[in-house]
Design a protein around this motif. Structure first.
Motif, mmCIF file in Angstrom:
data_model
loop_
_atom_site.group_PDB
_atom_site.id
_atom_site.type_symbol
_atom_site.label_atom_id
_atom_site.label_comp_id
_atom_site.label_asym_id
_atom_site.label_seq_id
_atom_site.Cartn_x
_atom_site.Cartn_y
_atom_site.Cartn_z
ATOM 1 N N THR A 52 0.835 -1.194 0.000
ATOM 2 C CA THR A 52 0.000 0.000 0.000
ATOM 3 C C THR A 52 0.880 1.258 0.000
ATOM 4 N N SER A 53 0.280 2.330 -0.479
ATOM 5 C CA SER A 53 0.966 3.612 -0.504
ATOM 6 C C SER A 53 1.416 3.994 0.907
ATOM 7 N N ASP A 54 0.568 3.685 1.882
ATOM 8 C CA ASP A 54 0.865 4.040 3.263
ATOM 9 C C ASP A 54 2.075 3.263 3.805
ATOM 10 N N LYS A 100 5.141 4.709 2.254
ATOM 11 C CA LYS A 100 5.452 6.044 2.757
ATOM 12 C C LYS A 100 5.953 5.997 4.207
ATOM 13 N N ARG A 101 5.244 5.275 5.042
ATOM 14 C CA ARG A 101 5.568 5.326 6.476
ATOM 15 C C ARG A 101 6.623 4.316 6.899
ATOM 16 N N ILE A 159 7.833 11.004 1.446
ATOM 17 C CA ILE A 159 6.848 11.053 0.362
ATOM 18 C C ILE A 159 7.339 10.273 -0.841
ATOM 19 N N GLY A 166 7.991 7.314 -0.877
ATOM 20 C CA GLY A 166 7.277 6.040 -0.875
ATOM 21 C C GLY A 166 5.970 6.131 -1.649
ATOM 22 N N GLU A 167 5.262 7.242 -1.449
ATOM 23 C CA GLU A 167 4.016 7.467 -2.176
ATOM 24 C C GLU A 167 4.308 7.595 -3.674
ATOM 25 N N ASP A 168 5.402 8.276 -4.002
ATOM 26 C CA ASP A 168 5.798 8.401 -5.408
ATOM 27 C C ASP A 168 6.038 7.024 -6.026
ATOM 28 N N TRP A 169 6.697 6.171 -5.259
ATOM 29 C CA TRP A 169 6.952 4.814 -5.780
ATOM 30 C C TRP A 169 5.647 4.087 -6.073
ATOM 31 N N TYR A 170 4.661 4.263 -5.226
ATOM 32 C CA TYR A 170 3.367 3.590 -5.420
ATOM 33 C C TYR A 170 2.823 3.911 -6.819
ATOM 34 N N TYR A 171 2.900 5.169 -7.203
ATOM 35 C CA TYR A 171 2.372 5.584 -8.506
ATOM 36 C C TYR A 171 3.357 5.275 -9.643
#
Ligand SMILES: [Mg+2]
Length: 419
Positions: free
Chosen positions: A220-222, A225-226, A232, A234-239
């Motif tokens: 998950t994005s979370d 990220k966490r 952030i 981590g969130e970029d990697w998600y996308y």
């Protein structure tokens, strides 16, 4: 299969990568070296390392980064040459010229790699399938750069997947990654096959039970990220993994920034904050020179081992003073994972707008900052740069030196713009 929300857009980013660039260019210019195990180093010495190797050398087991003595032991006929930047610069310009025929939106990622963004030209100029254009570019490169020069071409919906595609079949390959074959491609790869993931991040991913690109995609994005990246990023990697463009921030937003290499890699906080302060002062000066204010700050680090980390934030109000940039930058820097050893760092201010700082401010504090900043700029202008520095950064310029990365493009851009 969970809903993984891939980007279903037609792939319009093309990544072009010259195969074994320096070695091939040497073989192209000296026919007697062709089909032989050759390599390039910066300066030949007893302890030098191979910085580029021909495919014939790679087939014998010679790797980039290997000491010359070991390469000679593996292949007694191995020929080593000193690098010839003038030649590579010439090829670099040729490659740019070929890419520019297809789109004004090109970007060199290093001296032998670049991307073409076809978005703006798809409906009128480049209506052929991108594979056809890819073969056309391969032929043009053979004709205009050299008969033995080959490239890997990757086509994808974002820069990341285009680069992955360009790595699948070396040399002389061409691959397309889209939402239909993405899972199959990920199934065939290791985490460290993904650009941007080396040992350090692999270990962090493993610690969160992510052992393969498919696990990575399913996180998950979370979590990313966490837990994994602590940023952030981590969130970029998600996308990014799903084919969405996350690597365009610098071209899209307009930005001012500075980057430096530390003379000695370190994890020490006082050294890093001192270096950061110095970077903020040079960035602030540039902002004010350009008459812009910024709202966003991005701080990035290159870690020992080749990995990167960054954190960024858009702020509610705009800013321009060294102190305001530093305050924000240090807040971001402090979010880096514990225990990282930093080799290079940089700061980028983005979200730029034309300054309004010469209007009279209702707030006295703002005017004070403005006058002080202007005064420091004037003094530095007249008496040499950085005569006045805040005390903490006095250490900064002793610890850092301007970055001229070997594989980077800045140095060559400089040469081009000055010629
Ligand atoms: Mg290459």
């Amino acid at each position: 299969m969970p809903n993984i929300n891939l980007n279903t857009e037609e792939p319009l980013i093309m990544h072009i990568d010259l195969n074994s660039a320096f070695a091939t260019i040497e073989q192209q210019s000296r026919p007697s070296l062709r089909n032989k195990p050759i390599g390039v180093t910066n300066r030949i010495s007893k302890n030098c390392c191979v910085i580029a190797a021909s495919y014939q050398a790679k087939r014998l087991g010679i790797k980039v980064g290997m000491p010359l003595s070991e390469a000679k032991r593996i292949a007694p006929g191995f020929i080593i040459l000193e690098s010839d930047p003038a030649k590579y610069h010439y090829i670099y310009q040729k490659l740019i010229a070929i890419m520019k025929k297809y789109s004004p939106d090109i970007k060199m990622k290093s001296i032998d790699e670049g991307i073409i963004d076809f978005h703006s030209t798809r409906s009128n100029i480049n209506t052929n399938p991108l594979e056809i254009i890819g073969y056309e570019i391969k032929n043009t490169i053979k004709r205009e750069i050299g008969s033995i020069v080959t490239v890997n071409i990757g086509i994808g919906p974002n820069q990341f997947l285009a680069k992955v595609a360009a790595s699948l079949h070396k040399p002389d390959g061409m691959d397309i990654i889209n939402h239909r074959n993405l899972l199959n491609v990920y199934q065939s790869l290791k985490l460290t096959d993904l650009p941007g993931i080396a040992e350090h991040y692999q270990a962090r991913l493993n610690a969160s039970n992510i052992f393969s690109p498919i696990d990575f995609l399913n996180a998950t994005s979370d979590t990313l990220k966490r837990t994994v990246f602590n940023s952030i990023i981590g969130e970029d990697w998600y996308y990014r993994l799903r084919g969405f463009e996350m690597d365009n921030i610098q071209t899209k937003l307009g930005q001012v920034g500075r980057q430096w290499v530390l003379n000695k890699p370190t994890g020490e906080n006082n050294v890093l904050t001192s270096a950061l302060q110095y970077l903020c002062q040079t960035t602030g000066k540039k902002l004010r020179y350009e008459n812009v204010d910024a709202r966003g700050v991005l701080v990035w680090l290159n870690l020992v081992g080749g990995e990167g980390w960054y954190q960024r934030k858009m702020f509610k109000t705009s800013f321009y003073s060294d102190y305001d940039i530093y305050r924000r930058a240090v807040y971001l820097l402090n979010q880096r994972p514990a225990g990282t050893t930093v080799q290079a760092m940089g700061i980028t201010c983005y979200g730029l707008s034309k300054t309004n700082r010469h209007q009279i401010s209702l707030f006295d504090e703002i005017n004070k900052t403005e006058r002080l900043t202007d005064a420091i700029d004037i003094i530095n202008e007249n008496y040499g740069v950085f005569k006045i520095l805040s005390a903490n950064s006095l250490m900064g310029d002793k610890l850092i030196k301007q970055k001229i990365p070997f594989g980077g493009t800045e140095y060559f851009q400089l040469l081009i713009s000055s010629s």
